[in-house]
Design an enzyme around this catalytic site. Structure first.
Site, PDB file in Angstrom:
ATOM      1  N   ASP A   1      59.224  29.776 -53.959  1.00 16.81           N
ATOM      2  CA  ASP A   1      60.524  29.452 -53.374  1.00 16.81           C
ATOM      3  C   ASP A   1      60.496  29.366 -51.850  1.00 16.81           C
ATOM      4  OD1 ASP A   1      62.075  29.093 -55.627  1.00 16.81           O
ATOM      5  OD2 ASP A   1      62.662  31.188 -55.784  1.00 16.81           O
TER       6      ASP A   1
ATOM      7  N   ARG B   1      60.922  37.183 -54.273  1.00 16.54           N
ATOM      8  CA  ARG B   1      60.994  36.483 -53.000  1.00 16.54           C
ATOM      9  C   ARG B   1      60.710  37.387 -51.796  1.00 16.54           C
ATOM     10  NH1 ARG B   1      65.658  32.240 -52.192  1.00 16.54           N
ATOM     11  NH2 ARG B   1      64.052  31.583 -50.704  1.00 16.54           N
TER      12      ARG B   1
ATOM     13  N   ARG C   1      74.093  38.301 -53.514  1.00 17.69           N
ATOM     14  CA  ARG C   1      72.812  38.588 -52.887  1.00 17.69           C
ATOM     15  C   ARG C   1      72.994  39.576 -51.724  1.00 17.69           C
ATOM     16  NH1 ARG C   1      68.803  34.750 -54.157  1.00 17.69           N
ATOM     17  NH2 ARG C   1      69.158  34.029 -56.282  1.00 17.69           N
TER      18      ARG C   1
ATOM     19  N   HIS D   1      75.073  31.954 -52.965  1.00 14.60           N
ATOM     20  CA  HIS D   1      74.902  32.087 -51.516  1.00 14.60           C
ATOM     21  C   HIS D   1      76.058  31.384 -50.818  1.00 14.60           C
ATOM     22  CE1 HIS D   1      70.240  32.768 -51.214  1.00 14.60           C
ATOM     23  NE2 HIS D   1      70.900  33.913 -51.095  1.00 14.60           N
TER      24      HIS D   1
ATOM     25  N   CYS E   1      69.294  24.804 -47.738  1.00 16.39           N
ATOM     26  CA  CYS E   1      68.338  25.840 -48.152  1.00 16.39           C
ATOM     27  C   CYS E   1      66.947  25.573 -47.569  1.00 16.39           C
ATOM     28  CB  CYS E   1      68.256  25.903 -49.658  1.00 16.39           C
ATOM     29  SG  CYS E   1      69.648  26.728 -50.437  1.00 16.39           S
TER      30      CYS E   1
END
Length: 271
Positions: free
Chosen positions: A67, A92, A138, A167, A264
């Site tokens: 990612d 991550r 998150r 997000h 992103c």
């Protein structure tokens, strides 16, 4: 007509991009990723950013971190100060370390290693005076106070309530960070109280329809004039043009399989 300003971005090639686990509703390991197409789409995004006069710095991808292409999640940079990320999921966590090495190797000496979970520009958006901060899926609420203390800017917390918009950068985009007025967002992604806050702060905001939000149309990047956004969010083009912006549709359909798009992939280096 709006005025663009030259930007500096950090981006990471999707050389090892894959969907091998699921940590958001968009990710389905059963759906294969076309890696060559993902690379071509990402390269087109980089080329477009550079053609607009922006500088793109490159972060070396790590094969253990599929990612990493979503570089915006790894930090928040304001006035040359870097608030590092602390990822919510262990899959991550190594990305934060890789980005920290990059920043230290490239002259960013003012780096804060966070105590609380935050996912960088995934959940922080910068206007002229404020930092808008998402929470609920998150980044932790405690990270908002940590960001305000370190960066010295007022942080306005916003509660996300729809897991598809996990997000802040999937539900809201700052269109002109030289003002405190120009944003676009999807109201239903936020709690009733946060919707009231947004309506009070941004009475003239572009409000996205569900169809455009589900195309990740709010996962966009603006330089104050040009707005690079997913091509599937066609309904946002007219309201953006009506406000003097120039929408530029981008095809990042392969990266959408990981739950991300233009924003992103793009970490802004506000130095």
């Amino acid at each position: 007509m709006r005025t663009a300003s030259a930007r500096r971005y950090l981006m990471c090639p999707p050389a090892h991009f894959a969907v091998t686990y699921s940590i958001n509703p968009w990710m389905d390991p059963a759906k294969p990723v076309d890696l060559q197409l993902a690379l071509a789409q990402w390269e087109d995004l980089v080329a477009r950013q550079r053609s607009l006069g922006h500088t793109v710095e490159l972060l070396e991808p790590d094969p253990a971190l599929p990612d990493m292409v979503f570089a915006a999640n790894g930090a928040l940079v304001v006035d040359g100060r870097v608030l590092g990320a602390r990822f919510a999921y262990p899959q991550r966590s190594g990305e934060a370390t890789a980005q920290r090495r990059w920043f230290r190797a490239h002259g960013f000496t003012d780096y804060h290693l966070p105590e609380h979970v935050n996912e960088g520009e995934g959940d922080f958006a910068v206007t002229r005076s404020w930092i808008l901060a998402g929470r609920g899926f998150r980044s932790s609420p405690e990270s908002h106070a940590e960001a305000q203390e370190y960066l010295g800017r007022p942080v306005i917390g916003l509660d996300l309530v729809d897991p598809r918009f996990y997000h802040l950068d999937t539900a809201l985009c700052v269109l002109d960070d030289s003002t405190d007025t120009d944003v676009m967002y999807y109201p239903a992604a936020f709690s009733p109280g946060s919707r009231d806050v947004l309506a009070r702060l941004f009475p003239d905001a572009v409000l996205a329809a569900e169809e455009d939000a589900l195309a990740l149309g709010l996962n966009a990047v603006s330089d104050g004039r040009h707005v690079l956004l997913p091509q599937g969010a066609a309904g946002l083009a007219a309201p953006l043009r009506a406000r003097g912006f120039e929408p530029i549709p981008m095809d990042l359909t392969e990266l959408l399989k990981g739950g991300g798009s233009v924003k992103c992939c793009t970490l802004e280096l506000r130095d």
